[in-house]
Design a protein around this motif. Structure first.
Motif, PDB file in Angstrom:
ATOM      1  N   PHE A 101      17.420 116.803  46.820  1.00 46.87           N
ATOM      2  CA  PHE A 101      18.013 116.696  48.205  1.00 46.87           C
ATOM      3  C   PHE A 101      18.888 117.791  48.842  1.00 46.87           C
ATOM      4  O   PHE A 101      19.874 117.560  49.055  1.00 46.87           O
ATOM      5  N   PRO A 102      18.334 119.281  48.634  1.00 44.76           N
ATOM      6  CA  PRO A 102      19.027 120.085  49.066  1.00 44.76           C
ATOM      7  C   PRO A 102      19.402 120.429  50.587  1.00 44.76           C
ATOM      8  O   PRO A 102      20.358 121.017  51.034  1.00 44.76           O
ATOM      9  N   GLU A 103      18.772 119.597  51.379  1.00 39.02           N
ATOM     10  CA  GLU A 103      18.893 119.443  52.838  1.00 39.02           C
ATOM     11  C   GLU A 103      19.374 117.970  53.335  1.00 39.02           C
ATOM     12  O   GLU A 103      19.207 117.627  54.434  1.00 39.02           O
ATOM     13  N   SER A 104      20.287 117.409  52.221  1.00 39.72           N
ATOM     14  CA  SER A 104      20.714 116.067  52.739  1.00 39.72           C
ATOM     15  C   SER A 104      21.625 116.448  54.082  1.00 39.72           C
ATOM     16  O   SER A 104      22.386 117.399  54.127  1.00 39.72           O
ATOM     17  N   GLY A 105      21.848 115.442  55.022  1.00 37.82           N
ATOM     18  CA  GLY A 105      22.679 115.582  56.020  1.00 37.82           C
ATOM     19  C   GLY A 105      23.965 115.603  55.752  1.00 37.82           C
ATOM     20  O   GLY A 105      25.052 116.541  55.910  1.00 37.82           O
ATOM     21  N   CYS A 106      24.383 115.015  54.492  1.00 34.16           N
ATOM     22  CA  CYS A 106      25.863 114.719  53.910  1.00 34.16           C
ATOM     23  C   CYS A 106      26.266 116.243  53.405  1.00 34.16           C
ATOM     24  O   CYS A 106      27.224 116.645  53.709  1.00 34.16           O
ATOM     25  N   ARG A 107      25.477 116.832  52.598  1.00 36.16           N
ATOM     26  CA  ARG A 107      25.857 118.078  51.998  1.00 36.16           C
ATOM     27  C   ARG A 107      25.970 119.257  53.096  1.00 36.16           C
ATOM     28  O   ARG A 107      26.713 120.170  53.272  1.00 36.16           O
ATOM     29  N   THR A 108      24.865 119.178  54.032  1.00 29.51           N
ATOM     30  CA  THR A 108      24.782 120.332  55.043  1.00 29.51           C
ATOM     31  C   THR A 108      26.025 119.888  55.921  1.00 29.51           C
ATOM     32  O   THR A 108      26.726 121.166  56.274  1.00 29.51           O
ATOM     33  N   LEU A 109      26.358 118.973  56.460  1.00 34.28           N
ATOM     34  CA  LEU A 109      27.172 118.759  57.336  1.00 34.28           C
ATOM     35  C   LEU A 109      28.666 118.873  56.725  1.00 34.28           C
ATOM     36  O   LEU A 109      29.685 119.615  57.502  1.00 34.28           O
ATOM     37  N   LEU A 110      28.938 118.817  55.490  1.00 33.24           N
ATOM     38  CA  LEU A 110      29.973 119.091  54.649  1.00 33.24           C
ATOM     39  C   LEU A 110      30.471 120.819  54.787  1.00 33.24           C
ATOM     40  O   LEU A 110      31.676 121.022  54.969  1.00 33.24           O
ATOM     41  N   ARG A 111      29.310 121.503  54.816  1.00 30.84           N
ATOM     42  CA  ARG A 111      29.491 123.032  54.992  1.00 30.84           C
ATOM     43  C   ARG A 111      29.987 123.251  56.294  1.00 30.84           C
ATOM     44  O   ARG A 111      30.990 124.137  56.331  1.00 30.84           O
ATOM     45  N   LEU A 112      29.552 122.551  57.355  1.00 27.42           N
ATOM     46  CA  LEU A 112      30.030 123.033  58.673  1.00 27.42           C
ATOM     47  C   LEU A 112      31.645 122.565  58.891  1.00 27.42           C
ATOM     48  O   LEU A 112      32.358 122.870  59.326  1.00 27.42           O
ATOM     49  N   LEU A 188      43.561 126.124  74.457  1.00 30.18           N
ATOM     50  CA  LEU A 188      43.949 125.964  72.903  1.00 30.18           C
ATOM     51  C   LEU A 188      44.731 124.910  72.835  1.00 30.18           C
ATOM     52  O   LEU A 188      44.274 123.909  72.053  1.00 30.18           O
ATOM     53  N   GLY A 189      45.719 124.652  73.732  1.00 30.78           N
ATOM     54  CA  GLY A 189      46.675 123.391  73.594  1.00 30.78           C
ATOM     55  C   GLY A 189      46.077 122.162  73.592  1.00 30.78           C
ATOM     56  O   GLY A 189      46.193 121.421  73.151  1.00 30.78           O
ATOM     57  N   ASP A 190      44.960 122.196  74.717  1.00 29.69           N
ATOM     58  CA  ASP A 190      44.162 120.914  75.015  1.00 29.69           C
ATOM     59  C   ASP A 190      43.144 120.633  74.014  1.00 29.69           C
ATOM     60  O   ASP A 190      42.996 119.438  73.621  1.00 29.69           O
ATOM     61  N   THR A 191      42.609 121.653  73.373  1.00 26.95           N
ATOM     62  CA  THR A 191      41.432 121.203  72.635  1.00 26.95           C
ATOM     63  C   THR A 191      41.751 121.310  70.897  1.00 26.95           C
ATOM     64  O   THR A 191      41.275 120.738  70.360  1.00 26.95           O
ATOM     65  N   LEU A 192      42.637 122.018  70.487  1.00 24.69           N
ATOM     66  CA  LEU A 192      43.215 121.914  69.207  1.00 24.69           C
ATOM     67  C   LEU A 192      43.261 120.448  68.589  1.00 24.69           C
ATOM     68  O   LEU A 192      42.678 120.220  67.637  1.00 24.69           O
ATOM     69  N   PRO A 193      44.255 119.680  69.176  1.00 24.36           N
ATOM     70  CA  PRO A 193      44.352 118.379  68.805  1.00 24.36           C
ATOM     71  C   PRO A 193      42.957 117.578  68.429  1.00 24.36           C
ATOM     72  O   PRO A 193      42.860 116.938  67.568  1.00 24.36           O
ATOM     73  N   LEU A 194      42.067 117.785  69.494  1.00 27.81           N
ATOM     74  CA  LEU A 194      40.705 117.155  69.371  1.00 27.81           C
ATOM     75  C   LEU A 194      39.796 117.678  68.341  1.00 27.81           C
ATOM     76  O   LEU A 194      39.208 116.824  67.580  1.00 27.81           O
ATOM     77  N   ILE A 195      39.853 118.833  68.038  1.00 21.30           N
ATOM     78  CA  ILE A 195      39.223 119.561  66.689  1.00 21.30           C
ATOM     79  C   ILE A 195      40.009 119.025  65.669  1.00 21.30           C
ATOM     80  O   ILE A 195      39.138 118.627  64.464  1.00 21.30           O
ATOM     81  N   SER A 196      41.032 119.017  65.422  1.00 23.51           N
ATOM     82  CA  SER A 196      42.113 118.386  64.553  1.00 23.51           C
ATOM     83  C   SER A 196      41.409 116.801  64.075  1.00 23.51           C
ATOM     84  O   SER A 196      41.439 116.633  63.113  1.00 23.51           O
ATOM     85  N   GLU A 197      41.322 116.277  65.129  1.00 27.26           N
ATOM     86  CA  GLU A 197      41.213 114.800  65.040  1.00 27.26           C
ATOM     87  C   GLU A 197      39.675 114.612  64.334  1.00 27.26           C
ATOM     88  O   GLU A 197      39.418 113.784  63.627  1.00 27.26           O
ATOM     89  N   VAL A 198      38.563 115.402  65.035  1.00 30.83           N
ATOM     90  CA  VAL A 198      37.241 115.150  64.477  1.00 30.83           C
ATOM     91  C   VAL A 198      37.169 115.814  63.249  1.00 30.83           C
ATOM     92  O   VAL A 198      36.603 115.064  62.097  1.00 30.83           O
ATOM     93  N   TYR A 199      38.206 116.696  63.044  1.00 23.88           N
ATOM     94  CA  TYR A 199      37.896 117.266  61.330  1.00 23.88           C
ATOM     95  C   TYR A 199      38.410 116.158  60.479  1.00 23.88           C
ATOM     96  O   TYR A 199      38.199 115.949  59.357  1.00 23.88           O
ATOM     97  N   GLN A 200      39.841 115.372  60.691  1.00 17.44           N
ATOM     98  CA  GLN A 200      40.323 114.559  60.108  1.00 17.44           C
ATOM     99  C   GLN A 200      39.620 113.220  59.981  1.00 17.44           C
ATOM    100  O   GLN A 200      39.569 112.787  58.617  1.00 17.44           O
ATOM    101  N   VAL A 201      38.892 112.727  60.985  1.00 16.57           N
ATOM    102  CA  VAL A 201      38.029 111.558  60.797  1.00 16.57           C
ATOM    103  C   VAL A 201      36.882 111.802  59.826  1.00 16.57           C
ATOM    104  O   VAL A 201      36.630 111.135  58.964  1.00 16.57           O
ATOM    105  N   ALA A 207      36.090 111.501  51.879  1.00 15.81           N
ATOM    106  CA  ALA A 207      37.158 111.264  50.932  1.00 15.81           C
ATOM    107  C   ALA A 207      36.858 109.565  50.406  1.00 15.81           C
ATOM    108  O   ALA A 207      36.955 109.532  49.297  1.00 15.81           O
ATOM    109  N   GLN A 208      36.820 108.800  51.399  1.00 13.73           N
ATOM    110  CA  GLN A 208      36.889 107.449  51.047  1.00 13.73           C
ATOM    111  C   GLN A 208      35.211 107.287  50.326  1.00 13.73           C
ATOM    112  O   GLN A 208      35.322 106.338  49.596  1.00 13.73           O
ATOM    113  N   ASN A 209      34.098 108.113  50.768  1.00  9.15           N
ATOM    114  CA  ASN A 209      32.983 108.063  49.910  1.00  9.15           C
ATOM    115  C   ASN A 209      32.595 108.785  48.746  1.00  9.15           C
ATOM    116  O   ASN A 209      31.928 108.923  48.116  1.00  9.15           O
ATOM    117  N   ASN A 210      34.033 109.694  48.503  1.00 13.04           N
ATOM    118  CA  ASN A 210      34.017 110.433  47.230  1.00 13.04           C
ATOM    119  C   ASN A 210      32.867 111.544  47.423  1.00 13.04           C
ATOM    120  O   ASN A 210      32.385 111.785  46.452  1.00 13.04           O
TER     121      ASN A 210
END
Ligand code: 1PZ
Length: 215
Positions: A101-112, A188-201, A207-210
Protein backbone atom coordinates in the motif's frame (compact mmCIF):
# COMPACT_ATOMS: atom_id res chain seq x y z
CA UNK A 1 -7.55 39.71 -21.51
CA UNK A 2 -7.09 37.54 -18.47
CA UNK A 3 -7.59 39.57 -15.33
CA UNK A 4 -4.32 39.72 -13.47
CA UNK A 5 -6.20 39.33 -10.20
CA UNK A 6 -7.26 35.82 -11.19
CA UNK A 7 -3.69 34.72 -11.55
CA UNK A 8 -2.52 36.45 -8.47
CA UNK A 9 -2.06 34.42 -5.43
CA UNK A 10 -3.06 35.68 -2.06
CA UNK A 11 -1.90 34.03 1.09
CA UNK A 12 -5.04 35.15 2.86
CA UNK A 13 -7.15 32.74 0.80
CA UNK A 14 -4.88 29.83 1.54
CA UNK A 15 -4.81 30.51 5.21
CA UNK A 16 -8.60 30.88 5.21
CA UNK A 17 -8.84 27.41 3.71
CA UNK A 18 -7.00 26.01 6.69
CA UNK A 19 -9.54 27.76 8.91
CA UNK A 20 -12.33 25.75 7.33
CA UNK A 21 -10.51 22.46 7.94
CA UNK A 22 -11.74 21.82 11.44
CA UNK A 23 -15.28 20.70 12.23
CA UNK A 24 -16.87 21.67 15.54
CA UNK A 25 -15.93 18.25 16.88
CA UNK A 26 -12.33 18.88 15.84
CA UNK A 27 -12.37 16.58 12.89
CA UNK A 28 -10.24 17.60 9.92
CA UNK A 29 -12.01 17.73 6.57
CA UNK A 30 -9.73 16.17 3.99
CA UNK A 31 -11.20 18.22 1.15
CA UNK A 32 -10.24 21.51 2.83
CA UNK A 33 -6.89 20.19 3.98
CA UNK A 34 -6.06 19.29 0.40
CA UNK A 35 -7.34 22.65 -0.83
CA UNK A 36 -5.04 24.37 1.66
CA UNK A 37 -2.12 22.40 0.29
CA UNK A 38 -3.04 23.29 -3.29
CA UNK A 39 -2.82 26.94 -2.33
CA UNK A 40 0.55 26.47 -0.64
CA UNK A 41 1.87 24.82 -3.78
CA UNK A 42 0.64 27.76 -5.88
CA UNK A 43 2.46 30.05 -3.51
CA UNK A 44 5.63 28.01 -3.75
CA UNK A 45 5.44 28.10 -7.53
CA UNK A 46 5.42 31.91 -7.38
CA UNK A 47 8.77 31.77 -5.60
CA UNK A 48 10.64 30.33 -8.56
CA UNK A 49 11.44 27.13 -10.41
CA UNK A 50 14.12 25.97 -7.96
CA UNK A 51 11.26 24.80 -5.81
CA UNK A 52 9.63 22.68 -8.48
CA UNK A 53 11.10 19.39 -7.21
CA UNK A 54 9.48 20.17 -3.89
CA UNK A 55 6.14 21.17 -5.34
CA UNK A 56 6.10 18.12 -7.64
CA UNK A 57 6.23 15.81 -4.64
CA UNK A 58 3.57 17.81 -2.83
CA UNK A 59 1.34 17.77 -5.94
CA UNK A 60 1.78 13.98 -6.21
CA UNK A 61 0.68 13.50 -2.66
CA UNK A 62 -2.24 15.88 -2.99
CA UNK A 63 -3.36 13.92 -6.06
CA UNK A 64 -3.20 10.59 -4.23
CA UNK A 65 -5.48 11.98 -1.54
CA UNK A 66 -7.86 13.50 -4.09
CA UNK A 67 -8.08 10.11 -5.82
CA UNK A 68 -9.07 8.51 -2.52
CA UNK A 69 -11.66 11.23 -1.94
CA UNK A 70 -13.15 10.79 -5.40
CA UNK A 71 -12.84 7.01 -5.42
CA UNK A 72 -15.51 4.45 -4.66
CA UNK A 73 -14.61 4.51 -0.97
CA UNK A 74 -14.60 8.31 -0.91
CA UNK A 75 -17.18 8.41 1.86
CA UNK A 76 -14.55 7.02 4.25
CA UNK A 77 -12.20 9.84 3.34
CA UNK A 78 -14.35 12.80 4.36
CA UNK A 79 -12.28 13.47 7.46
CA UNK A 80 -8.76 12.47 8.44
CA UNK A 81 -10.29 10.66 11.43
CA UNK A 82 -12.58 8.54 9.26
CA UNK A 83 -9.73 7.86 6.81
CA UNK A 84 -7.43 6.57 9.55
CA UNK A 85 -10.14 4.36 11.04
CA UNK A 86 -11.19 2.97 7.67
CA UNK A 87 -7.70 2.23 6.39
CA UNK A 88 -6.52 0.67 9.64
CA UNK A 89 -9.69 -1.41 10.15
CA UNK A 90 -9.48 -2.65 6.56
CA UNK A 91 -5.72 -3.25 6.73
CA UNK A 92 -4.95 -0.89 3.86
CA UNK A 93 -1.78 0.53 5.42
CA UNK A 94 1.80 -0.75 5.40
CA UNK A 95 2.71 -0.45 9.07
CA UNK A 96 6.34 -1.48 9.32
CA UNK A 97 7.82 -1.66 5.85
CA UNK A 98 6.84 -0.58 2.39
CA UNK A 99 4.76 -3.18 0.62
CA UNK A 100 1.31 -3.47 -0.86
CA UNK A 101 0.00 0.00 0.00
CA UNK A 102 2.52 2.64 -1.10
CA UNK A 103 -0.37 5.05 -1.68
CA UNK A 104 -2.33 4.65 1.52
CA UNK A 105 -4.04 7.82 2.62
CA UNK A 106 -2.41 7.48 6.05
CA UNK A 107 1.21 7.40 4.87
CA UNK A 108 0.60 9.99 2.17
CA UNK A 109 -1.05 12.47 4.51
CA UNK A 110 1.68 11.89 7.11
CA UNK A 111 4.23 13.39 4.67
CA UNK A 112 2.14 16.52 4.23
CA UNK A 113 1.47 16.63 7.95
CA UNK A 114 5.20 16.71 8.69
CA UNK A 115 5.61 19.47 6.13
CA UNK A 116 2.83 21.41 7.88
CA UNK A 117 5.03 21.45 10.98
CA UNK A 118 7.76 22.99 8.88
CA UNK A 119 5.27 25.63 7.71
CA UNK A 120 4.20 26.37 11.26
CA UNK A 121 7.79 26.84 12.42
CA UNK A 122 8.67 28.93 9.39
CA UNK A 123 5.64 31.22 9.71
CA UNK A 124 6.37 31.64 13.43
CA UNK A 125 9.84 32.85 12.54
CA UNK A 126 8.47 35.13 9.86
CA UNK A 127 6.05 36.60 12.36
CA UNK A 128 8.79 37.50 14.81
CA UNK A 129 11.25 38.58 12.10
CA UNK A 130 12.56 42.06 11.46
CA UNK A 131 13.49 43.82 8.23
CA UNK A 132 17.00 42.44 8.20
CA UNK A 133 16.02 38.83 8.94
CA UNK A 134 17.15 36.26 6.41
CA UNK A 135 14.38 34.08 4.95
CA UNK A 136 16.83 31.35 3.89
CA UNK A 137 18.09 31.04 7.45
CA UNK A 138 14.56 31.00 8.89
CA UNK A 139 13.55 28.39 6.33
CA UNK A 140 16.47 26.07 6.98
CA UNK A 141 16.16 26.38 10.76
CA UNK A 142 12.49 25.43 10.53
CA UNK A 143 13.38 22.58 8.19
CA UNK A 144 16.13 21.22 10.42
CA UNK A 145 13.77 21.20 13.39
CA UNK A 146 11.07 19.30 11.54
CA UNK A 147 11.07 17.67 8.11
CA UNK A 148 14.80 17.13 7.87
CA UNK A 149 14.57 14.45 10.56
CA UNK A 150 12.48 12.38 8.14
CA UNK A 151 14.55 12.99 5.02
CA UNK A 152 17.51 11.11 3.60
CA UNK A 153 20.81 12.93 3.23
CA UNK A 154 20.40 13.53 -0.49
CA UNK A 155 17.01 15.21 -0.03
CA UNK A 156 18.34 17.35 2.81
CA UNK A 157 21.17 18.49 0.53
CA UNK A 158 18.80 19.35 -2.30
CA UNK A 159 16.41 21.16 0.03
CA UNK A 160 19.27 23.05 1.66
CA UNK A 161 20.47 24.23 -1.72
CA UNK A 162 17.00 25.35 -2.76
CA UNK A 163 16.58 27.38 0.43
CA UNK A 164 19.41 29.68 -0.60
CA UNK A 165 17.35 30.67 -3.64
CA UNK A 166 14.50 31.98 -1.49
CA UNK A 167 13.71 35.64 -2.10
CA UNK A 168 14.40 38.08 0.70
CA UNK A 169 11.82 39.06 3.28
CA UNK A 170 10.44 42.08 1.40
CA UNK A 171 9.88 40.13 -1.82
CA UNK A 172 8.47 37.26 0.15
CA UNK A 173 5.89 39.58 1.68
CA UNK A 174 5.05 40.98 -1.76
CA UNK A 175 4.44 37.50 -3.14
CA UNK A 176 2.10 36.80 -0.24
CA UNK A 177 0.03 39.63 -1.66
CA UNK A 178 -1.87 40.59 1.47
CA UNK A 179 -0.72 44.20 1.72
CA UNK A 180 1.73 46.04 3.94
CA UNK A 181 4.15 44.20 6.24
CA UNK A 182 1.79 45.13 9.10
CA UNK A 183 -1.07 43.40 7.30
CA UNK A 184 1.11 40.36 6.67
CA UNK A 185 1.81 40.22 10.39
CA UNK A 186 -1.89 40.51 11.18
CA UNK A 187 -2.75 37.66 8.78
CA UNK A 188 -0.03 35.51 10.30
CA UNK A 189 -1.29 36.28 13.79
CA UNK A 190 -4.81 35.23 12.79
CA UNK A 191 -3.92 32.04 11.05
CA UNK A 192 -0.95 30.56 12.81
CA UNK A 193 -3.10 29.34 15.73
CA UNK A 194 -5.40 27.58 13.26
CA UNK A 195 -2.58 25.88 11.41
CA UNK A 196 -1.14 24.83 14.77
CA UNK A 197 -4.47 23.41 15.81
CA UNK A 198 -4.94 21.42 12.59
CA UNK A 199 -1.39 20.16 13.03
CA UNK A 200 -1.93 19.18 16.68
CA UNK A 201 -5.25 17.42 16.09
CA UNK A 202 -3.64 15.35 13.32
CA UNK A 203 -0.55 14.68 15.41
CA UNK A 204 -2.65 13.43 18.35
CA UNK A 205 -4.72 11.22 16.07
CA UNK A 206 -1.61 9.67 14.53
CA UNK A 207 -0.01 9.24 17.95
CA UNK A 208 -3.10 7.53 19.38
CA UNK A 209 -3.10 5.10 16.47
CA UNK A 210 0.64 4.60 16.66
CA UNK A 211 1.13 5.54 13.01
CA UNK A 212 3.60 8.42 13.26
CA UNK A 213 6.38 6.42 11.63
CA UNK A 214 4.61 4.86 8.65
CA UNK A 215 7.12 3.76 6.00
C1 1PZ B 1 9.04 28.27 0.55
C2 1PZ B 1 10.10 27.30 0.36
C3 1PZ B 1 9.64 25.93 0.40
C4 1PZ B 1 10.38 25.13 1.39
C5 1PZ B 1 9.70 23.85 1.67
C6 1PZ B 1 10.40 23.05 2.72
C7 1PZ B 1 10.23 21.60 2.51
C8 1PZ B 1 11.37 21.00 1.78
C9 1PZ B 1 11.05 19.58 1.40
C10 1PZ B 1 11.99 19.04 0.36
C11 1PZ B 1 11.67 17.64 -0.05
C12 1PZ B 1 11.01 17.52 -1.39
C13 1PZ B 1 11.36 16.27 -2.12
C14 1PZ B 1 10.50 15.10 -1.77
C15 1PZ B 1 10.74 14.37 -0.72
C16 1PZ B 1 9.97 13.11 -0.40
O1 1PZ B 1 10.90 12.05 -0.38
C17 1PZ B 1 9.32 13.27 0.96
C18 1PZ B 1 8.88 11.94 1.56
O2 1PZ B 1 7.92 11.33 0.76
P1 1PZ B 1 8.12 9.77 0.38
O3 1PZ B 1 9.40 9.67 -0.40
O4 1PZ B 1 8.17 9.03 1.66
O5 1PZ B 1 6.90 9.45 -0.46
N1 1PZ B 1 8.21 14.16 0.83
C19 1PZ B 1 7.88 15.05 1.76
O6 1PZ B 1 8.49 15.13 2.80
C20 1PZ B 1 6.73 15.98 1.49
C21 1PZ B 1 7.27 17.35 1.20
C22 1PZ B 1 6.21 18.35 0.90
C23 1PZ B 1 6.80 19.72 0.89
C24 1PZ B 1 5.79 20.76 0.76
C25 1PZ B 1 6.31 22.08 1.12
C26 1PZ B 1 5.25 23.12 0.98
C27 1PZ B 1 5.75 24.44 1.26
C28 1PZ B 1 4.73 25.49 1.22
C29 1PZ B 1 5.34 26.79 0.88
C30 1PZ B 1 4.73 27.93 1.54
Amino acid sequence: AVALEDLKFTLQEVLDTFKSCLSEHKEVFLEHYVAGWRGLVRFMNCLGSVFSFISKDAVNKIQILVNHLNGENGAHYVTIQSMVKYELDSQLVDLTKRGSFPESGCRTLLRLHRALRWLELFLERLQTSTEDSNTSVMCSEAYNESLAQHHAWIIRKAAGTAFWALPGRATFFDVMNVGSPEQVMAVLGDTLPLISEVYQVTEDLYAQNNILELP
